[in-house]
Scaffold this active site. Structure first.
Site, short mmCIF file in Angstrom:
data_model
loop_
_atom_site.label_atom_id
_atom_site.label_comp_id
_atom_site.label_asym_id
_atom_site.label_seq_id
_atom_site.Cartn_x
_atom_site.Cartn_y
_atom_site.Cartn_z
CD GLN A 1 2.25 -1.68 6.86
OE1 GLN A 1 2.05 -3.26 6.65
NE2 GLN A 1 2.15 -1.29 7.99
N GLY A 2 2.95 -1.55 1.22
CA GLY A 2 3.06 -2.36 0.11
C GLY A 2 2.77 -1.36 -1.08
CB ALA A 3 2.70 -2.23 -4.72
CD GLU A 4 -4.52 -0.80 -3.73
OE1 GLU A 4 -5.11 -0.30 -4.10
OE2 GLU A 4 -3.96 -2.03 -4.39
CB ALA A 5 0.48 2.19 0.20
CE LYS B 1 -5.20 7.91 10.68
NZ LYS B 1 -5.02 9.17 10.91
CG ASP C 1 1.70 15.20 9.46
OD1 ASP C 1 2.78 15.60 9.24
OD2 ASP C 1 1.47 13.94 9.58
#
Lengths: 275, 198
Positions: A16-20, A52, A174
């Site tokens: 989540q967030g910018a790193e991702a 995970k 997936d």
């Protein structure tokens, strides 16, 4: 507080967030069952891990939750090991804590294929939170050059890896360009051998074992749809994927998968429920 | 003597380990460990404390990561109260073996009469220093402590291939270095996922 909870506390969130946005993204279509992803170290000197974490769902009865989490982690780990044994490039398993819902896998240093291919339609990132500035197509091509592969070579890497996986009777479930990582040539585990850029398949959370032609064809179809929705003008690219897949599978096996893929294209992923 | 420190584990979070090669007294060591389990009373506790280590046949260990993974899974099991063997040290041997048979794990991965090199591990907390453990260890083991790097020359890849049924798969990898890194990766992954194997 349990050991794995502490481990998660000491690591940092990447999904989540910018790193991702810059490295890994797990597009959470089914947001409610999306596991959280962290980068962690077991000891200060050991190589980094990707954790995970399937956190506890408050809306489920606790004992059902433990059972489901356990069987999902077991399923994912078994699929990974099966791929590893058959020589498919997937991250190795580094730790498992099924009671707490934590799966630790090898950290692959690199970039997801989705971020390396031109044309990511913007509306796609809905709900993914604060996504940083998207690189332009030219920047992406430059990034790809850093890995020393052309788009055609990348497509052939993808096709070969999927074929290797299908030959081991593992169905990914997936396949998208976000679930493939191009590993930086320098970050191989054995420093003495100069290795070429490798393509890794990740996220086996929806995978299962099957030898049915139908399942393999649907797996390819899902990827084809992912390609056409995230990367416009991708039909040529996907042809490259299939060509490499055909080469690795062998004519005989490819013939049946191809025929079925044509069927699936006409009717969609779900089998007809009529009759 | 080296160590793994798992900061996020509440108790018993340090694993000291050392490689001994060659070892002169494997038969005596084995006998002593078995005897220690049988003695009753205070004397028994003392003897059990003296051999309170994981004695691992070093020729079956592929890398530092392999050892670390087995130790970590054993410590994790202990911290959750889910040990499947009697001590955290025997749990390491159990984690290393691909099957769920404890006797087989100890026979294969533990010390035997023919063992030439041993990897010895001790799991403890911050209260004990590495020198105290080394001193205790030197009283039990008759052998030379060598750098962990020496493991490269000790690993018996053929036996590992046999135990993990990787003969055919590894042949396809070509160069010996890529064969080994392939085996190492499969072996480490198998140790890590042992709790959810079947």
């Amino acid at each position: 507080m349990s050991a794995s909870q502490n481990l998660i506390k000491s690591s940092h969130l990447v999904s989540q967030g910018a790193e991702a946005a810059s490295r890994l993204s797990f597009p959470c279509l089914q947001k409610y069952q999306c596991p959280k992803v962290y980068k962690a170290h077991l000891t200060p000197d050991s190589p980094p891990l990707l954790l995970k974490y399937r956190f506890q769902k408050q809306y489920r009865h606790p004992s059902l939750d433990v059972n489901l989490t356990r069987s999902r982690i077991a399923g994912e780990a078994r699929a990974l090991l099966k791929c590893l044994r058959s020589g498919v490039n997937v991250p190795g398993i580094r730790m498992v804590d099924a009671t707490e819902g934590v799966l630790g896998i090898e950290w692959i240093e690199g970039q997801s294929v989705r971020k390396l291919l031109p044309g990511e339609s913007e509306g796609d990132d809905e709900g993914e939170g604060e996504v940083g500035e998207e690189p332009t197509d030219e920047e992406k091509l430059d990034a790809l050059k850093e890995y020393g592969v052309s788009i055609d070579q990348l497509m052939s890497l993808i096709g070969t890896e999927i074929a290797k996986m299908h030959l081991a009777d593992v169905i990914h479930g997936d396949l998208t360009t976000s679930n493939m990582i191009l590993r930086r040539p320098s970050s191989s585990s054995i420093p003495d051998i100069p290795t070429q850029t490798q393509l890794f398949l990740i996220d086996f959370g929806l995978s299962y074992t099957s030898s049915l032609i139908e399942d393999k064809a649907v797996d390819l179809y899902v990827l084809e749809r992912a390609f056409s929705s995230t990367h416009p003008d991708s039909s040529l690219m996907f042809t490259g994927v299939l060509a490499a897949y055909q080469k690795k599978m062998g004519e005989k096996r490819w013939g049946v998968v191809k025929a079925r893929l044509d069927d699936v294209r006409l009717r969609g992923r779900k089998r007809s429920m009529v009759g | 003597m080296q160590s793994f420190v798992f900061d996020h584990i509440p108790n018993n979070n340090i694993a000291y380990f050392a490689l001994y090669s060659p070892v002169q007294n494997p038969a005596e060591l084995k006998r002593r460990i078995i005897e220690a389990a049988k003695i009753e009373g205070e004397e028994g506790d003392k003897e059990r404390d003296a051999v309170n280590f994981a004695f691992i046949d070093a020729s079956l260990i592929t890398s530092k990561l392999h050892l670390e993974t087995a130790i970590y899974q054993a410590i994790l099991a202990e911290s959750q109260g889910s040990l499947r063997t009697k001590t955290v040290h025997s749990e390491i041997l159990f984690a290393l073996n691909p099957t769920n048979n404890i006797t087989e794990a100890i026979r294969r991965y533990g010390v035997s009469d023919s063992t030439k090199s041993l990897l010895i591990a001790h799991i403890t907390d911050k209260s004990k220093s590495s020198s105290a453990i080394e001193e205790k260890l030197n009283k039990v083991v008759d052998g030379t402590m060598v750098s962990f790097k020496e493991l490269d020359a000790i690993t018996d890849w053929d036996r590992i291939k046999k135990y993990y049924k990787l003969e055919k798969e590894s042949k396809e990898k070509g160069a010996i270095q890529s064969q080994r890194s392939f085996i190492d990766n499969v072996v480490v992954s198998s140790v890590a996922m042992k709790t959810v194997m079947q």
